[in-house]
Design a protein around this motif. Structure first.
Motif, PDB file in Angstrom:
ATOM      1  N   VAL A 165      -5.211  -5.861  -7.853  1.00 58.61           N
ATOM      2  CA  VAL A 165      -5.962  -4.637  -7.565  1.00 58.61           C
ATOM      3  C   VAL A 165      -5.587  -3.705  -8.708  1.00 58.61           C
ATOM      4  N   GLY A 186     -10.113 -10.373  -0.037  1.00 57.33           N
ATOM      5  CA  GLY A 186     -10.291  -9.063   0.586  1.00 57.33           C
ATOM      6  C   GLY A 186     -10.857  -9.120   1.981  1.00 57.33           C
ATOM      7  N   THR A 206     -11.039  -1.272  -8.153  1.00 57.83           N
ATOM      8  CA  THR A 206     -10.493  -0.859  -6.858  1.00 57.83           C
ATOM      9  C   THR A 206     -10.472  -1.992  -5.836  1.00 57.83           C
ATOM     10  N   TYR A 207     -11.110  -3.116  -6.165  1.00 54.27           N
ATOM     11  CA  TYR A 207     -11.178  -4.237  -5.227  1.00 54.27           C
ATOM     12  C   TYR A 207     -10.070  -5.246  -5.515  1.00 54.27           C
ATOM     13  N   CYS A 228       0.821  -1.206   0.000  1.00 52.98           N
ATOM     14  CA  CYS A 228       0.000   0.000   0.000  1.00 52.98           C
ATOM     15  C   CYS A 228       0.854   1.255   0.000  1.00 52.98           C
ATOM     16  N   THR A 279      -9.320  -2.272  -0.019  1.00 51.49           N
ATOM     17  CA  THR A 279      -9.637  -2.979  -1.266  1.00 51.49           C
ATOM     18  C   THR A 279     -10.710  -4.054  -1.076  1.00 51.49           C
TER      19      THR A 279
END
Length: 341
Positions: A212, A171, A228-229, A92, A154
């Motif tokens: 992602v 997720g 975005t997931y 991230c 996510t």
């Protein structure tokens, strides 16, 4: 000629957000937003995870990294002005530009060179290799590796059907966390502590198995939320990493043998089922491993530092012990590091 130098692990810390979301709470949120609702207990049965840590609103990846880094630096007796290099290592990030390492350095008050190291859940392990190489070469003497993971961002909450739910399943196991390792230069004698060896391999043809997609040139401004997931695009029942890792480590049988003989073995964990599969695939001794994933979820590249911290807290390791770190990450890549504490 200068004497040989080894990168010594002088400080180690993790920082876990106080907010904790159980799998039942996760199921309730899916039910609130989705036409498809998993049955009670399904998430626990599928993942073997009780819950995950979730950042507070407004808490950034850099904040989690700074929290852990502050503790690791204090343990090592090192101030921000003593750092020669700062590496931000994480899946991230705060921004696409600039490197999140700059934000971490600014929050710590550090003025050293910085850059990001990013390789999915092997980010911290790759940063360890980079930092160790710099220290062994004499380029830097004190290197901070700071990690801030916020992968709960996510998680997909609206799922139209069972297949979409299963592809979104990774997720629901993701957990936010910060971690830090402080490495310093020390002697490289036969019994001296430090990073003894590292080894990495990759099969990049499988890069699209788990993705992602948003935030880069492929989906810079997505028209909907789908990119975005986190999404599992490959086999729903088996991770390609489980096939790739034995091949990668099979090329270095001596290093894998040393890993198995270590006092403690940490390896990346995404579910309890995967934990058990890795034990079998790599023939690891279960009594020298620790399934942190059950209580803490998949903390991405903070996973290995978290296991080392928990092992130290439970007196499973002590100074002088040899420990092994085994990483597996989307992409796919596999990594191995052996450290004497």
């Amino acid at each position: 000629m200068l004497p040989p130098t080894r990168a010594r692990l002088s400080g180690l810390a993790v920082s876990l957000p106080a907010q904790y979301r159980t799998m039942e709470k996760t199921r309730e949120e899916i039910a609130r937003q989705s036409p498809f609702v998993p049955p009670p207990g399904a998430l626990e049965d599928l993942t073997g995870i009780r819950g995950v840590h979730v950042r507070e609103a407004g808490e950034q990846a850099s904040d989690l990294a700074v929290s852990a880094a502050t503790k690791a630096m204090a343990e090592a007796g090192v101030g921000a002005g003593d750092l020669d290099l700062l590496l931000f290592a994480s899946c991230c990030q705060d921004l696409i530009e600039p490197a999140t390492a700059h934000i971490v350095a600014a929050k710590l008050g550090a003025g050293c060179p910085v850059f990001d190291v990013k390789n999915a859940c092997n980010s911290v392990l790759n940063a360890l290799e980079v930092a160790s190489a710099f220290i062994e070469s004499g380029r830097y003497a004190t290197v901070l590796i700071a990690c801030g993971e916020t992968p709960t961002m996510t998680t997909r909450w609206r799922v139209p059907d069972q297949e979409a739910f299963l592809r979104a399943l990774p997720g629901y196991t993701l957990s936010d966390a910060g971690a830090a390792l402080l490495l310093t230069a020390g002697p490289a004698g036969a019994d001296d502590p430090g990073v003894l060896t590292t080894h990495f391999g990759a099969d990049s043809t499988a890069w699209d198995a788990c993705t992602v997609e948003s935030g880069g040139s492929l989906h810079f401004r997505p028209a909907d939320d789908e990119p975005t997931y986190i999404r599992l695009n490959g086999d729903l029942l088996r991770s390609a990493a489980l096939d790739m890792a034995p091949r990668a480590f099979g090329r270095v049988p001596e290093e894998l043998r040393r890993a198995r003989e270590s006092a403690f073995i940490a390896f990346h964990q995404i579910s309890r089922r995967q934990y058990d599969e890795v034990l079998t695939a790599l023939d690891l001794p279960a009594d020298r491993c620790l399934p942190t994933v059950a209580d803490h979820g998949n903390t991405a590249s903070a996973s290995l530092p978290l296991q080392l911290v928990r092992a130290r807290e439970s007196d499973r390791t002590e100074p002088g012990d040899q420990v092994a770190l085994i990483g597996m990450a989307s992409g796919f890549s596999a990594g191995l590091a052996i450290i004497r504490l």
